[in-house]
Design a protein around this motif. Structure first.
Motif, mmCIF file in Angstrom:
data_model
loop_
_atom_site.group_PDB
_atom_site.id
_atom_site.type_symbol
_atom_site.label_atom_id
_atom_site.label_comp_id
_atom_site.label_asym_id
_atom_site.label_seq_id
_atom_site.Cartn_x
_atom_site.Cartn_y
_atom_site.Cartn_z
ATOM 1 N N PRO A 68 0.793 -1.224 0.000
ATOM 2 C CA PRO A 68 0.000 0.000 0.000
ATOM 3 C C PRO A 68 0.832 1.285 0.000
ATOM 4 C CG PRO A 68 -0.934 -1.569 1.513
ATOM 5 C CD PRO A 68 0.376 -2.136 1.046
ATOM 6 N N SER A 69 2.110 1.197 0.341
ATOM 7 C CA SER A 69 2.931 2.407 0.278
ATOM 8 C C SER A 69 3.302 2.766 -1.159
ATOM 9 C CB SER A 69 4.199 2.231 1.114
ATOM 10 O OG SER A 69 5.056 1.269 0.527
ATOM 11 N N GLN A 70 2.873 1.962 -2.140
ATOM 12 C CA GLN A 70 3.133 2.270 -3.535
ATOM 13 C C GLN A 70 2.162 3.311 -4.091
ATOM 14 O OE1 GLN A 70 2.800 -1.596 -5.268
ATOM 15 N NE2 GLN A 70 4.945 -2.089 -4.912
ATOM 16 N N ILE A 71 1.225 3.761 -3.290
ATOM 17 C CA ILE A 71 0.280 4.783 -3.723
ATOM 18 C C ILE A 71 0.874 6.155 -3.418
ATOM 19 C CG2 ILE A 71 -2.004 5.753 -3.349
ATOM 20 C CD1 ILE A 71 -2.986 2.998 -2.707
ATOM 21 N N GLU A 72 0.836 7.042 -4.403
ATOM 22 C CA GLU A 72 1.345 8.402 -4.216
ATOM 23 C C GLU A 72 0.428 9.164 -3.256
ATOM 24 O OE1 GLU A 72 1.727 10.142 -8.049
ATOM 25 O OE2 GLU A 72 3.102 8.622 -8.744
ATOM 26 N N PRO A 73 0.947 10.190 -2.587
ATOM 27 C CA PRO A 73 0.131 10.911 -1.597
ATOM 28 C C PRO A 73 -1.136 11.533 -2.168
ATOM 29 C CG PRO A 73 2.436 11.447 -1.323
ATOM 30 C CD PRO A 73 2.340 10.618 -2.551
ATOM 31 N N GLY A 74 -1.083 12.068 -3.373
ATOM 32 C CA GLY A 74 -2.282 12.666 -3.968
ATOM 33 C C GLY A 74 -3.369 11.638 -4.232
ATOM 34 N N PRO A 87 -5.933 13.574 -8.534
ATOM 35 C CA PRO A 87 -4.737 14.391 -8.764
ATOM 36 C C PRO A 87 -4.539 14.815 -10.218
ATOM 37 C CG PRO A 87 -4.203 12.528 -7.377
ATOM 38 C CD PRO A 87 -5.599 12.333 -7.841
ATOM 39 N N THR A 88 -5.146 14.110 -11.156
ATOM 40 C CA THR A 88 -5.015 14.520 -12.557
ATOM 41 C C THR A 88 -5.811 15.782 -12.855
ATOM 42 O OG1 THR A 88 -6.818 13.004 -13.107
ATOM 43 C CG2 THR A 88 -4.571 12.190 -13.380
ATOM 44 N N HIS A 89 -6.829 16.096 -12.049
ATOM 45 C CA HIS A 89 -7.648 17.287 -12.252
ATOM 46 C C HIS A 89 -7.355 18.391 -11.242
ATOM 47 C CE1 HIS A 89 -9.823 14.972 -15.152
ATOM 48 N NE2 HIS A 89 -10.326 14.144 -14.238
ATOM 49 N N ASP A 90 -6.542 18.119 -10.260
ATOM 50 C CA ASP A 90 -6.228 19.092 -9.213
ATOM 51 C C ASP A 90 -4.983 19.876 -9.613
ATOM 52 O OD1 ASP A 90 -6.136 20.539 -6.918
ATOM 53 O OD2 ASP A 90 -5.901 18.830 -5.574
ATOM 54 N N LYS A 91 -5.081 21.192 -9.673
ATOM 55 C CA LYS A 91 -3.964 22.024 -10.135
ATOM 56 C C LYS A 91 -2.801 22.018 -9.148
ATOM 57 C CE LYS A 91 -6.873 25.014 -12.863
ATOM 58 N NZ LYS A 91 -7.421 26.342 -13.071
ATOM 59 N N ILE A 92 -3.090 21.898 -7.869
ATOM 60 C CA ILE A 92 -2.023 21.910 -6.870
ATOM 61 C C ILE A 92 -1.190 20.634 -6.962
ATOM 62 C CG2 ILE A 92 -1.547 21.903 -4.396
ATOM 63 C CD1 ILE A 92 -4.038 23.630 -4.054
ATOM 64 N N LEU A 93 -1.843 19.501 -7.205
ATOM 65 C CA LEU A 93 -1.135 18.229 -7.256
ATOM 66 C C LEU A 93 -0.487 17.957 -8.609
ATOM 67 C CD1 LEU A 93 -3.658 16.041 -5.275
ATOM 68 C CD2 LEU A 93 -1.478 16.941 -4.485
ATOM 69 N N GLN A 94 -0.724 18.791 -9.599
ATOM 70 C CA GLN A 94 -0.126 18.600 -10.910
ATOM 71 C C GLN A 94 1.237 19.275 -11.040
ATOM 72 O OE1 GLN A 94 -2.891 19.912 -13.839
ATOM 73 N NE2 GLN A 94 -4.079 18.030 -13.788
ATOM 74 N N THR A 95 1.796 19.725 -9.953
ATOM 75 C CA THR A 95 3.084 20.408 -10.013
ATOM 76 C C THR A 95 4.231 19.472 -10.326
ATOM 77 O OG1 THR A 95 3.337 20.151 -7.633
ATOM 78 C CG2 THR A 95 2.360 22.206 -8.411
ATOM 79 N N GLY A 96 3.981 18.170 -10.291
ATOM 80 C CA GLY A 96 5.032 17.201 -10.581
ATOM 81 C C GLY A 96 5.845 16.877 -9.352
#
Length: 148
Positions: A68-74, A87-96
């Motif tokens: 389960p730690s293989q999931i990114e925080p977003g 996260p694909t639609h969230d502008k804050i999480l799209q910073t890379g």
């Protein structure tokens, strides 16, 4: 567990191969829309119409031996209903990748040989040094330590 009608409906929608895959790894049949795939190959799904409340989002891990730690925080925030938009639609999480993030995933090594072990104050330093020295220098140990 789901009802027989729901299971048969999902079997018809997802097919026999995906049905077997989900029963082996999830333990339930789910049919939904693919939201996105993350950089590790995990697939994220959502079904708001037919699923039970708080069971509308799920992940299909790429690897069979998943952690389960293989999931990114977003994505974890989206799966846990902390945010509404993935996260694909969230502008804050799209910073890379941020400067403090690791470029590659480091798995959780708890209960494995690679787990972090703290320095033990119960073991005498002579034992630790003698193990590092090898058998040729073990004769130099004090007489009270030769039984170890």
């Amino acid at each position: 567990m789901s009802t027989i009608l729901r299971t048969l409906r999902n079997l018809r929608r997802i097919g026999l191969k995906e049905y077997g895959h989900q029963m082996q790894y999830i333990g339930d049949t789910k049919a939904g829309t693919l939201i996105a795939t993350d950089r590790y190959g995990n697939k994220y799904y959502e079904n708001m119409e037919e699923e039970l409340p708080l069971r509308t989002r799920w992940v299909d891990y790429k690897e069979k031996e998943y952690d389960p730690s293989q999931i990114e925080p977003g994505w974890h925030a989206w799966l846990s209903y902390m945010v509404d938009a993935p996260p694909t639609h969230d502008k804050i999480l799209q910073t890379g990748l941020r400067a403090w993030e690791l470029p590659e995933h480091r798995p959780n090594l708890t209960l494995s040989r690679g787990a972090y072990k703290t320095y033990s104050t119960l073991v005498s330093p002579f034992i630790g040094v003698s193990l590092l020295l090898g058998p040729e220098l073990s004769a130099m140990r004090p007489s009270f330590m030769r039984n170890y």
